[in-house]
Design a protein around this motif. Structure first.
Motif, PDB file in Angstrom:
ATOM      1  N   GLN A 125       0.822  -1.208   0.000  1.00 15.78           N
ATOM      2  CA  GLN A 125       0.000   0.000   0.000  1.00 15.78           C
ATOM      3  C   GLN A 125       0.858   1.261   0.000  1.00 15.78           C
ATOM      4  N   LEU A 126       1.949   1.224   0.740  1.00  9.55           N
ATOM      5  CA  LEU A 126       2.879   2.354   0.741  1.00  9.55           C
ATOM      6  C   LEU A 126       3.403   2.591  -0.673  1.00  9.55           C
ATOM      7  N   GLN A 127       3.821   1.523  -1.334  1.00 10.02           N
ATOM      8  CA  GLN A 127       4.339   1.659  -2.695  1.00 10.02           C
ATOM      9  C   GLN A 127       3.266   2.161  -3.662  1.00 10.02           C
ATOM     10  N   GLN A 128       2.043   1.672  -3.506  1.00 10.39           N
ATOM     11  CA  GLN A 128       0.939   2.143  -4.352  1.00 10.39           C
ATOM     12  C   GLN A 128       0.754   3.644  -4.209  1.00 10.39           C
ATOM     13  N   CYS A 129       0.748   4.126  -2.976  1.00  7.82           N
ATOM     14  CA  CYS A 129       0.579   5.563  -2.734  1.00  7.82           C
ATOM     15  C   CYS A 129       1.698   6.365  -3.390  1.00  7.82           C
ATOM     16  N   ARG A 130       2.910   5.901  -3.247  1.00  5.64           N
ATOM     17  CA  ARG A 130       4.049   6.613  -3.834  1.00  5.64           C
ATOM     18  C   ARG A 130       3.965   6.636  -5.356  1.00  5.64           C
ATOM     19  N   ILE A 131       3.555   5.526  -5.946  1.00  3.73           N
ATOM     20  CA  ILE A 131       3.401   5.460  -7.400  1.00  3.73           C
ATOM     21  C   ILE A 131       2.313   6.420  -7.864  1.00  3.73           C
ATOM     22  N   LEU A 132       1.186   6.425  -7.158  1.00  2.31           N
ATOM     23  CA  LEU A 132       0.083   7.313  -7.535  1.00  2.31           C
ATOM     24  C   LEU A 132       0.501   8.782  -7.419  1.00  2.31           C
ATOM     25  N   LEU A 133       1.228   9.130  -6.380  1.00  2.00           N
ATOM     26  CA  LEU A 133       1.719  10.512  -6.258  1.00  2.00           C
ATOM     27  C   LEU A 133       2.633  10.877  -7.427  1.00  2.00           C
ATOM     28  N   ARG A 134       3.498   9.946  -7.829  1.00  2.00           N
ATOM     29  CA  ARG A 134       4.419  10.204  -8.945  1.00  2.00           C
ATOM     30  C   ARG A 134       3.683  10.363 -10.266  1.00  2.00           C
ATOM     31  N   LYS A 135       2.520   9.748 -10.378  1.00  2.00           N
ATOM     32  CA  LYS A 135       1.732   9.876 -11.614  1.00  2.00           C
ATOM     33  C   LYS A 135       1.085  11.258 -11.735  1.00  2.00           C
ATOM     34  N   MET A 136       1.038  12.002 -10.633  1.00  2.00           N
ATOM     35  CA  MET A 136       0.351  13.300 -10.626  1.00  2.00           C
ATOM     36  C   MET A 136       1.277  14.416 -10.128  1.00  2.00           C
ATOM     37  N   PRO A 137       2.424  14.618 -10.772  1.00  2.00           N
ATOM     38  CA  PRO A 137       3.406  15.569 -10.245  1.00  2.00           C
ATOM     39  C   PRO A 137       3.106  17.045 -10.515  1.00  2.00           C
ATOM     40  N   HIS A 138       2.134  17.322 -11.390  1.00  2.00           N
ATOM     41  CA  HIS A 138       1.889  18.709 -11.807  1.00  2.00           C
ATOM     42  C   HIS A 138       0.528  19.237 -11.362  1.00  2.00           C
TER      43      HIS A 138
END
Length: 187
Positions: A125-138
């Motif tokens: 779940q931690l990794q999922q959250c980090r991936i999702l944040l990286r998908k929305m950097p702008h």
């Protein structure tokens, strides 16, 4: 979009999960101790956090997809220039007993999940959250809002939902510490 908002969310996410992971290595007696108030053991609290995250991540993942779709159709750069997360309103979620909430049954820990499985789920779940944040950097995460009935938050965007997940875990870290205190006092 101020990248500092995303950076703060990710930093608190990492710190909170690091604190959670420490509790997997405590004495088994403390881990399974049921408090006198008939509350959950630390083991059940950890399970509850993973169950709640599972549900929240379904919403967050869907919200991320929708936000990214919108970002391809809209010019949103100006809209997110002054974006800031409603930090104070969200931090209340992280305070144990700060409001009343009746959780749905599917978030109720049963105590049957293996400890290693709970830990593995939280790591995922931690990794999922980090991936999702990286998908929305702008600022894309500001483009889609999802209803959140907890503490009457109303419609909140994807970044707020991820921060909600962090605050929910913090709320239960306080509860874990209270269980530990009671255990150590031998109440």
């Amino acid at each position: 979009m101020k990248t500092e908002v995303i950076n703060i969310i990710e930093a608190e996410l990492m710190q909170t999960f690091e604190e959670l992971f420490k509790w997997f290595y405590i004495d088994k007696e403390l881990l399974n101790y049921a408090p006198n108030n008939k509350g959950w053991s630390i083991r059940k609290i950890l399970e509850h956090i993973s169950l709640t995250n599972q549900y929240l991540l379904m919403l967050i993942s869907k919200g991320t997809r929708k936000a990214l779709e919108r970002s391809k159709k809209e010019d949103y750069a100006e809209r997110v220039v002054d974006y800031d997360l409603d930090w104070q309103r969200m931090k209340i979620i992280g305070e144990h007993n700060s409001f009343v909430w009746n959780r749905p049954g599917h978030m109720e820990p049963r105590g049957k999940m293996r400890l290693a499985a709970i830990q593995q789920e939280l790591e995922s779940q931690l990794q999922q959250c980090r991936i999702l944040l990286r998908k929305m950097p702008h600022g894309e995460g500001a483009l889609y809002k999802i209803m959140m009935s907890v503490n009457n938050l109303g419609k909140i965007d994807v970044y707020h939902h991820i921060y909600f997940l962090v605050q929910h875990a913090k709320r239960h870290l306080t509860q874990i510490e209270q269980v530990e205190t009671e255990f150590n006092l031998g109440v």
